[in-house]
Design an enzyme around this catalytic site. Sequence first.
Site, PDB file in Angstrom:
ATOM      1  N   LYS A  80      53.216  34.326  36.725  1.00  0.00           N
ATOM      2  CA  LYS A  80      53.220  33.157  37.600  1.00  0.00           C
ATOM      3  C   LYS A  80      54.605  32.929  38.145  1.00  0.00           C
ATOM      4  O   LYS A  80      55.544  32.996  37.362  1.00  0.00           O
ATOM      5  CB  LYS A  80      52.769  31.962  36.762  1.00  0.00           C
ATOM      6  CG  LYS A  80      52.857  30.631  37.422  1.00  0.00           C
ATOM      7  CD  LYS A  80      52.539  29.575  36.409  1.00  0.00           C
ATOM      8  CE  LYS A  80      52.665  28.217  37.071  1.00  0.00           C
ATOM      9  NZ  LYS A  80      52.454  27.143  36.149  1.00  0.00           N
TER      10      LYS A  80
ATOM     11  N   LYS B 250      64.186  24.060  35.839  1.00  0.00           N
ATOM     12  CA  LYS B 250      63.683  24.465  34.526  1.00  0.00           C
ATOM     13  C   LYS B 250      64.265  25.821  34.139  1.00  0.00           C
ATOM     14  O   LYS B 250      63.644  26.598  33.426  1.00  0.00           O
ATOM     15  CB  LYS B 250      62.152  24.488  34.556  1.00  0.00           C
ATOM     16  CG  LYS B 250      61.539  23.113  34.899  1.00  0.00           C
ATOM     17  CD  LYS B 250      60.026  23.085  34.726  1.00  0.00           C
ATOM     18  CE  LYS B 250      59.472  21.681  34.969  1.00  0.00           C
ATOM     19  NZ  LYS B 250      58.010  21.600  34.750  1.00  0.00           N
TER      20      LYS B 250
ATOM     21  N   LYS C  46      56.565  33.283  33.272  1.00  0.00           N
ATOM     22  CA  LYS C  46      56.589  32.177  34.218  1.00  0.00           C
ATOM     23  C   LYS C  46      58.011  32.012  34.732  1.00  0.00           C
ATOM     24  O   LYS C  46      58.925  31.686  33.976  1.00  0.00           O
ATOM     25  CB  LYS C  46      56.120  30.904  33.520  1.00  0.00           C
ATOM     26  CG  LYS C  46      56.088  29.699  34.411  1.00  0.00           C
ATOM     27  CD  LYS C  46      55.447  28.527  33.713  1.00  0.00           C
ATOM     28  CE  LYS C  46      55.451  27.296  34.584  1.00  0.00           C
ATOM     29  NZ  LYS C  46      54.868  26.144  33.890  1.00  0.00           N
TER      30      LYS C  46
ATOM     31  N   GLU D 170      58.819  39.280  27.108  1.00  0.00           N
ATOM     32  CA  GLU D 170      58.050  38.050  26.878  1.00  0.00           C
ATOM     33  C   GLU D 170      56.590  38.378  26.542  1.00  0.00           C
ATOM     34  O   GLU D 170      56.001  37.799  25.635  1.00  0.00           O
ATOM     35  CB  GLU D 170      58.077  37.153  28.126  1.00  0.00           C
ATOM     36  CG  GLU D 170      59.399  36.467  28.382  1.00  0.00           C
ATOM     37  CD  GLU D 170      59.541  35.157  27.609  1.00  0.00           C
ATOM     38  OE1 GLU D 170      58.661  34.832  26.794  1.00  0.00           O
ATOM     39  OE2 GLU D 170      60.552  34.463  27.823  1.00  0.00           O
TER      40      GLU D 170
ATOM     41  N   SER E 153      50.721  26.593  43.629  1.00  0.00           N
ATOM     42  CA  SER E 153      50.541  25.590  44.679  1.00  0.00           C
ATOM     43  C   SER E 153      51.289  25.922  45.966  1.00  0.00           C
ATOM     44  O   SER E 153      50.734  25.785  47.055  1.00  0.00           O
ATOM     45  CB  SER E 153      50.978  24.228  44.140  1.00  0.00           C
ATOM     46  OG  SER E 153      52.310  24.287  43.661  1.00  0.00           O
TER      47      SER E 153
END
Length: 339
Positions: free
Chosen positions: A262, A231, A207, A247, A288
Site C-alpha cells: 500500500k 508518519k 505500507k 517487513e 484514496s
Amino acid sequence: MSLTAWPVQAPYPMMRHRRLRQAIWIRDLVAQSHLSPQNLIWPVFVVEGNRQEQPVVSLPGINRMSIDVLLKRAEEAHQLGINLIALFPVIDLALKTPDGREALRPDNLVCRAIQALKQNLPGLGVMADAALDPFTSHGHDGVLHEDGRILNDETVQILQQQALLQAQAGADVISPSDSMDGRIGAIRQILEEHGLTDKIILSYAVKYASGFFGPFRDAVGSSVSLGKAGKHTYQLDFRNSDEALREVAADLSEGADIVMVKPGMPYLDIVHRVKSAFGVPTFAYQVSGEYAMMKTAGLAGYLDYDMVMMESLMSFRRAGADAILTYAAVEIAKRLQKG
Ligand code: PBG
C-alpha cells in the site's frame, strides 16, 4: 526465464504480433490476466446515526454510511460477487483522546458495525483495521509520547486488545495497518490464547509513508488532527524496496496469513517483488488518492474513468496481486457483471 533464453522467434512476416490482436475473441483467448469481483475488496467508512450517507468531498461517489445503510450496500456488494469489506470508522471528535481509548470500548462504532454485518450477512467476510488513527486526538496510528515519539511497544499492547475485541465482535479478518514492529506476533498470540484460531491476519506489511492517503484522512477525520505531522517514523520510506521484503518476511514469521502492499499503483514493482519472493497471498490497496485522481479527472472529462480504472486494476493483477482493495469495487463489480 529471461527473454534472451527464449527460442528465437520466426522473423516478420512469418511472425506477425498483430495476428493475436485482430479480434476480441482471440484477444480474450490469449489474455494472461483476469479480473473478477472476487478479486475485489471494498473499503467503507462508517458513521454513527441512521439513514446517513454523507459524501466525502475529496472522494467523489464515496459516502460515509451509518450502519443501517451499510447493511443494504454491503448486501448489494455481496450479490455482485464481492466477498470482503473493510471497515473504517469515523469517530466523533469528542471521543478522540491521545491514547485512542475509544478503540477499546466493546460497544464502539466499529464493533457494532461488525456485529450487525455478521448477523445480517454471515456469508460476507468482514475485515477490521487494527490501528489507532481514527481514535486518537493527534491522528497518529499509535501512542504519542510528549517528546513527539510514537511509542512502539505501548501501542502494540493496545492493538492486541483492539484486535481481540474486533475478532470477538465477529471480524473474520484483522488487518493491522499501524506499522508498529512486532504487532503481528502479539495479535496472533492473543487470538490463539482466546481460541480464535481461525481469524485471518491480513498484514499491511508494506505500507509506505505516502501523500496518496490524503482523501482517506479527510474521510475519517484524522487529517485535521494530524496537521502537517507525517508518519515517517513508522511507515516505510518510498525510496526503498528491500525493506519491504524484510517487513513481509517478519510478518509471515509472526503469523500473518496474507500480506498487503500500500499504496498500489506507484508500488507495483513492490507487489511483483513480494509475490515473486514469497509466493504467499499478496493483496494491494489502491488507496484514496489513487481513486481520487482517476475519478476527478474522469469527472472533468480529461480521461475515461471506466477505462483507466479497469486498466489500473488489471495492472495490479498482472503485477501479481491476488486481490485489490479499491473504492471502485462496487462500480467495477457492476461493470464486470454486465460483461
Ligand atoms: C491508517 C490507514 C490509512 C489508510 C488506511 N488505514 C491512512 C494513514 O496511514 O494515514 C489509507 C487508505 C487510503 O488512503 O485509502 N491506519
